[in-house]
Scaffold this motif. Structure first.
Motif, PDB file in Angstrom:
ATOM      1  N   GLU A  41       0.830  -1.198   0.000  1.00 51.98           N
ATOM      2  CA  GLU A  41       0.000   0.000   0.000  1.00 51.98           C
ATOM      3  C   GLU A  41       0.874   1.262   0.000  1.00 51.98           C
ATOM      4  O   GLU A  41       0.592   2.232  -0.708  1.00 51.98           O
ATOM      5  CB  GLU A  41      -0.950  -0.024   1.209  1.00 51.98           C
ATOM      6  N   VAL A  42       1.959   1.219   0.769  1.00 53.53           N
ATOM      7  CA  VAL A  42       2.890   2.364   0.794  1.00 53.53           C
ATOM      8  C   VAL A  42       3.477   2.591  -0.603  1.00 53.53           C
ATOM      9  O   VAL A  42       3.609   3.719  -1.074  1.00 53.53           O
ATOM     10  CB  VAL A  42       4.016   2.128   1.829  1.00 53.53           C
ATOM     11  N   ARG A  43       3.792   1.495  -1.283  1.00 51.18           N
ATOM     12  CA  ARG A  43       4.375   1.581  -2.620  1.00 51.18           C
ATOM     13  C   ARG A  43       3.380   2.206  -3.612  1.00 51.18           C
ATOM     14  O   ARG A  43       3.761   2.919  -4.524  1.00 51.18           O
ATOM     15  CB  ARG A  43       4.710   0.147  -3.043  1.00 51.18           C
ATOM     16  N   ARG A  44       2.095   1.908  -3.400  1.00 50.47           N
ATOM     17  CA  ARG A  44       1.082   2.473  -4.296  1.00 50.47           C
ATOM     18  C   ARG A  44       0.804   3.935  -3.969  1.00 50.47           C
ATOM     19  O   ARG A  44       0.295   4.675  -4.801  1.00 50.47           O
ATOM     20  CB  ARG A  44      -0.225   1.670  -4.181  1.00 50.47           C
ATOM     21  N   HIS A  45       1.136   4.323  -2.744  1.00 54.22           N
ATOM     22  CA  HIS A  45       0.854   5.687  -2.324  1.00 54.22           C
ATOM     23  C   HIS A  45       2.050   6.172  -1.485  1.00 54.22           C
ATOM     24  O   HIS A  45       1.950   6.283  -0.263  1.00 54.22           O
ATOM     25  CB  HIS A  45      -0.443   5.720  -1.505  1.00 54.22           C
ATOM     26  N   PRO A  46       3.178   6.441  -2.146  1.00 57.84           N
ATOM     27  CA  PRO A  46       4.437   6.648  -1.413  1.00 57.84           C
ATOM     28  C   PRO A  46       4.576   8.048  -0.825  1.00 57.84           C
ATOM     29  O   PRO A  46       5.468   8.818  -1.218  1.00 57.84           O
ATOM     30  CB  PRO A  46       5.502   6.358  -2.472  1.00 57.84           C
ATOM     31  N   LYS A  53       6.354  13.217  -0.899  1.00 51.23           N
ATOM     32  CA  LYS A  53       6.456  12.052  -1.770  1.00 51.23           C
ATOM     33  C   LYS A  53       7.852  11.458  -1.608  1.00 51.23           C
ATOM     34  O   LYS A  53       8.847  12.176  -1.581  1.00 51.23           O
ATOM     35  CB  LYS A  53       6.222  12.442  -3.225  1.00 51.23           C
ATOM     36  N   THR A  54       7.912  10.144  -1.456  1.00 55.31           N
ATOM     37  CA  THR A  54       9.208   9.497  -1.251  1.00 55.31           C
ATOM     38  C   THR A  54       9.374   8.343  -2.235  1.00 55.31           C
ATOM     39  O   THR A  54       8.428   7.996  -2.958  1.00 55.31           O
ATOM     40  CB  THR A  54       9.322   9.002   0.207  1.00 55.31           C
ATOM     41  N   THR A  55      10.552   7.755  -2.257  1.00 56.83           N
ATOM     42  CA  THR A  55      10.782   6.613  -3.139  1.00 56.83           C
ATOM     43  C   THR A  55      10.052   5.397  -2.574  1.00 56.83           C
ATOM     44  O   THR A  55       9.873   5.289  -1.359  1.00 56.83           O
ATOM     45  CB  THR A  55      12.281   6.284  -3.222  1.00 56.83           C
ATOM     46  N   PRO A  56       9.621   4.469  -3.440  1.00 56.83           N
ATOM     47  CA  PRO A  56       8.969   3.266  -2.892  1.00 56.83           C
ATOM     48  C   PRO A  56       9.965   2.483  -2.028  1.00 56.83           C
ATOM     49  O   PRO A  56      11.096   2.263  -2.463  1.00 56.83           O
ATOM     50  CB  PRO A  56       8.570   2.480  -4.138  1.00 56.83           C
TER      51      PRO A  56
ATOM     52  N   GLY B 459       5.995  10.933 -15.463  1.00 54.40           N
ATOM     53  CA  GLY B 459       4.613  11.366 -15.630  1.00 54.40           C
ATOM     54  C   GLY B 459       3.890  11.406 -14.294  1.00 54.40           C
ATOM     55  O   GLY B 459       4.432  11.858 -13.290  1.00 54.40           O
ATOM     56  N   THR B 460       2.668  10.867 -14.274  1.00 50.43           N
ATOM     57  CA  THR B 460       1.845  10.974 -13.068  1.00 50.43           C
ATOM     58  C   THR B 460       1.365   9.612 -12.563  1.00 50.43           C
ATOM     59  O   THR B 460       0.793   9.522 -11.481  1.00 50.43           O
ATOM     60  CB  THR B 460       0.593  11.820 -13.376  1.00 50.43           C
ATOM     61  N   GLU B 461       1.577   8.574 -13.349  1.00 48.76           N
ATOM     62  CA  GLU B 461       1.028   7.267 -12.967  1.00 48.76           C
ATOM     63  C   GLU B 461       1.983   6.512 -12.035  1.00 48.76           C
ATOM     64  O   GLU B 461       3.200   6.595 -12.166  1.00 48.76           O
ATOM     65  CB  GLU B 461       0.798   6.405 -14.227  1.00 48.76           C
ATOM     66  N   ASN B 462       1.391   5.731 -11.134  1.00 47.52           N
ATOM     67  CA  ASN B 462       2.172   4.889 -10.234  1.00 47.52           C
ATOM     68  C   ASN B 462       2.172   3.454 -10.789  1.00 47.52           C
ATOM     69  O   ASN B 462       1.103   2.883 -11.012  1.00 47.52           O
ATOM     70  CB  ASN B 462       1.539   4.927  -8.833  1.00 47.52           C
ATOM     71  N   PRO B 463       3.348   2.862 -11.008  1.00 45.33           N
ATOM     72  CA  PRO B 463       3.375   1.535 -11.647  1.00 45.33           C
ATOM     73  C   PRO B 463       2.666   0.460 -10.817  1.00 45.33           C
ATOM     74  O   PRO B 463       2.077  -0.470 -11.373  1.00 45.33           O
ATOM     75  CB  PRO B 463       4.869   1.218 -11.765  1.00 45.33           C
TER      76      PRO B 463
END
Lengths: 249, 592
Positions: A41-46, A53-56, B459-463
């Protein structure tokens, strides 16, 4: 009290030679989930709790059923598999850290190569004549099979090394996992024929004598492998072997 | 030809390791590349066992019956010579694994114990508790470690396969791969390469598969000209525990040991499989059990608590028996759900589980349908020098795989692929060392540029969000029950995902252990393969094995007893169809 969020603290480190930092995350609560789903979930919304905003985050995982050994990490101070660590059983905020006894790769990923190297040094295999058709294997007592199976479930996850005071990032001690594997191969009817090689290796540098008998390993093992029994059994076997060697058995 | 050929195996699961062992046993060096340390490969997740007609229970079982049931279980879509070869080799394979030290369960007399499984009435499945795949993988891992100690095997773990290197004639001459720590991209010359990279269930988001099973490697070579076959045949396992991160398998062996499936109806348990299939009861093949569960939950609305859920009940079986024979899966249920299946029925639902389709491979059989041992054609793809073995190939299982046949086909596939690679490499006129360095350099550069483009996506999308959406589209439209309008809509959705992929924000500039870059690359490969699965399903207007269309409810041998062959083009997969080798068993109605 109904919870609406899961609070996470992840120790982040971009690489082995840079400073670590903590990042905090707050994600929506879902019942019956584990640390892996929280990390996903963190990776989808980092975004951190500060809205940055941070790196996954980077972590190791594969089977997610606690049979592959990949996802070991320190969760609220205790080393265990992230897949079987259920959120509902953990106190929040949940702190995630990488294991400390292995070289850090990035974030929660470490390099456990030393464990596989130890298996190589211990000759942890059954020598066979070849893979061609040579008929059935030896008959095996069902009780011996049950014992072997309990040892054979070791997934080289590293929990037993992480909690061992004798294992440090620089020490050579092979740890409980590899010692227990020697026991496994030495009890097999064919493996037994080559027990000497393994016992010699076990008495070498970083071997059995480096065990400090702290007995932390057996409590940390997620598969409940009787590691201290294995260490004791190998103590007896190496002693018998030395005596035999001395007095010519 | 160089005296010592160079070989590469990609993937360190059961099939890959067996190929490695066969090559090393021939005294030929082999490099093995794996995304994870090989001991953590997805083979560890196989639970129930491995099939072999050893006939130790006086039931009159034989490899011939195993062969017939495998072909029938696959709804007659399997090429028969390979399936026959596999079933005949099975007893020897189980003996070999036993000699390697696999702690198989034993009878009181100390012999190998066998249990029943889906699609058969014989006790044919050897097992090590309920973690048979893990135990088999460990045995091979140990044998490979021995060869590693002898320096015949060189491991590259935490390396990702990117592509094959093709020479001017189109033959495979090596691979390009990336070190997942340093992110360095290198090329490795080889005379023969085998992909043993497993299945592709992660395309469906949540499945019973491990996180590495994205199908990315297979997709990469498909995009380089390898034919992908029967992609539309995806097995949905009837019994898994639904989860947020994945669905966890509850082995078919639970039913083989007496587990019963039921839902409450009029206040009483309704054993819906036992009622409809009085002979096979709870052990009908997986595609059939899965469709029945869908029918019970979605059509009759009789799921437990009105949800997508049925009971798998072991609570009537003595705890001691359960612990000895099913301990591994009971532990999974206890740890992940919190209930004790020795006392209460488990709640399960079907989940994406296995891909029968995969890379097209060849084989050589004699006039009687026997596989020619050591033929370089065995397990070779249409790209010379590129082989495939394990779940990544399309052979053995036809339109539906029988339980406990996957460990067997992985092992047998590796056993054939290894020697085939050696024969092929030895027969080459020109070794990979004679291929101009510029050929390798060109592929390295191509991969470096591709990686650079991914790193630059801003861009804007999250993989990871895109992947989740892909999984939902595939699970909703391209799984158990298939309709043409929904399949078409799914393909349109995949095309839209491909556009959105180009607008991804990588947001990780690190050149060290960058998982976002690696995942984004795999996501593209998943999208390419998702189209192969979806469009293959759209075209096949019949029902066969795991592929079920209510608008075309019957198997149609006249029109569709053929293998789907997909070839990559820039505008999407192009489809052709090839006959199935049915020279040994005549297709018949599939009744249980």
């Amino acid at each position: 009290m109904a919870k609406n969020t899961i609070e996470l603290k992840i120790k982040r480190q971009d690489g082995p030679n840079v400073a670590a930092r903590w990042e905090e995350f707050s994600i929506p609560y879902k019942p019956n989930t584990n640390i892996i789903s929280a990390l996903m979930e963190v990776r989808r919304h980092p975004y951190t709790v500060q809205g940055q905003k941070t790196t996954p985050p980077v972590w190791d995982a594969n089977c997610l059923e606690e049979v592959c050994g990949a996802c070991s990490m320190i969760i609220n101070g205790k080393v265990r598999q992230a897949c079987s660590a259920l959120i509902d059983h953990l106190e929040q905020p949940i702190a995630l850290e990488p294991m400390t006894k292995f070289p850090l790769v990035r974030d929660l990923v470490v390099d456990r190569r030393r464990m596989f190297d130890a298996l190589k040094r211990m000759h942890a295999w059954i020598p066979i004549d070849g893979t061609y058709n040579l008929g059935p294997g030896p008959r095996v007592d069902p009780n011996m099979q049950a014992g072997a199976y309990s040892l054979a479930r070791c997934m080289t996850c590293g929990c037993c090394l992480e909690v061992c005071p004798q294992v440090t990032p620089t020490s050579k001690f092979i740890g409980a996992a590899a010692i227990s594997q020697v026991r496994l191969f030495n009890m097999h009817p064919t493996g037994k024929m080559h027990a000497r090689e393994r016992l010699e290796a076990l008495m070498g540098e970083g071997g059995l004598q480096d065990c400090g008998n702290a007995q932390n390993c057996v409590h940390a093992c997620p598969k409940e492998i009787p590691l201290t029994e294995s260490i004791a059994a190998m103590g007896r076997e190496t002693t018998a072997y030395v005596l035999k060697r001395l007095f010519g058995g | 030809m160089a005296a010592r050929p160079k070989t590469i195996v990609v993937g360190g699961g059961l099939a890959g390791l067996m190929a490695v062992i066969k090559i090393a046993e021939a005294g030929i060096p082999v490099q093995i590349f794996s995304f994870v340390p090989v001991k953590r490969s997805h083979s560890v997740c196989a639970q129930g066992g491995i099939n072999a007609s050893v006939n130790t229970k006086g039931e009159g079982d034989s490899p011939q019956i195993h062969f017939y049931e495998t072909v029938k279980g696959g709804d007659f879509l399997a090429n028969q010579p390979l399936a026959k070869g596999m079933c005949e080799a099975a007893p020897g394979i189980v003996y070999l694994l036993d000699r390697m030290g696999v702690p198989f369960n034993r009878t009181p007399e100390g012999l190998l114990d066998f249990r029943g499984f889906g699609g058969t009435l014989y006790s044919r499945t050897a097992f090590a508790g309920a973690t048979t795949g893990q135990q088999l993988l460990y045995a091979l891992d140990e044998q490979v470690r021995k060869y590693e100690a002898e320096e015949l095997v060189e491991k590259y773990e935490y390396w990702e396969f990117l592509s094959i290197v093709k020479d001017s004639e189109g033959a495979c001459r090596g691979i390009a791969a990336q070190d997942l720590r340093t992110m360095e991209i290198r090329v490795f010359p080889a005379d023969a390469v085998c992909l043993a990279t497993g299945g592709n269930g992660v395309i469906y988001g949540k499945s019973t598969l491990s996180m590495v099973c994205t199908g990315s490697a297979a997709s990469a070579v498909y995009q380089q000209g390898a034919i992908h076959a029967n992609g539309e045949f995806i097995q949905v396992h009837p019994t898994a525990i639904p989860g947020e991160d994945k669905h966890r398998l509850m082995s078919e062996s639970a039913r083989a040991e007496g587990g019963r499936m039921w839902v409450p109806r009029d206040g009483k348990p309704w054993y819906f499989l036992e009622e409809k299939y009085p002979r096979y009861k709870n052990l009908v093949p997986r595609d059939i059990a899965t469709r029945e569960i869908y029918h019970v939950c979605r059509v009759l609305k009789l799921g437990v608590d009105g949800k997508d859920m049925v009971y798998l009940d072991l609570s009537h079986i003595p705890a001691e028996t359960l612990n000895r024979k099913l301990g591994g899966i009971l532990e999974i249920y206890e740890k992940f759900v919190g209930d004790d299946p020795r006392k209460v029925p488990m709640k399960v639902f079907p989940s994406i589980h296995y891909s029968m389709g995969g890379l097209w491979i060849d084989y050589e059989a004699d006039g009687s349908g026997n596989i020619v041992a050591g033929s370089p054609r065995n397990h070779q793809t249409n790209i010379p020098g590129l082989f495939a073995a394990g779940e990544v190939d399309y052979e053995y299982h036809g339109a539906n795989r029988l339980g406990a046949n996957s460990l067997l086909s992985c092992f047998y596939g590796g056993m054939l692929a290894g020697p085939a690679m050696v024969s092929y490499a030895k027969g080459l006129e020109r070794s990979c060392d004679a291929v101009p360095a510029s050929v390798f350099e060109a592929e390295r550069k191509r991969q470096e540029e591709a990686c650079g483009r991914i790193s630059a996506l801003s861009g804007t999308e999250n993989p990871f969000v895109l992947h989740q959406e892909l999984g939902e589209v595939m699970t909703d439209n391209v799984a158990v029950v298939r309709y043409n309008d929904k399949l078409q809509a799914a393909d349109n959705a995949i095309l839209a995902f491909m556009d959105r992929w180009k607008c991804i924000d990588i947001h990780d500039a690190s050149t060290w252990a960058n998982q976002a870059v690696s995942f984004t690359r795999q996501l593209w490969n998943m999208l390419e393969l998702a189209r192969v699965i979806t469009l293959g399903a759209l075209r096949r207007d019949e029902s066969r094995g795991s592929h079920y269309k209510p608008d075309f409810p019957e198997r149609n041998d006249g029109a569709w007893l053929k293998t789907t062959l997909a070839t990559w083009t820039p505008s999407g997969p192009e489809f052709r169809y090839a006959p199935v080798d049915i020279s040994l068993l005549k297709p018949e109605a599939r009744k249980y």
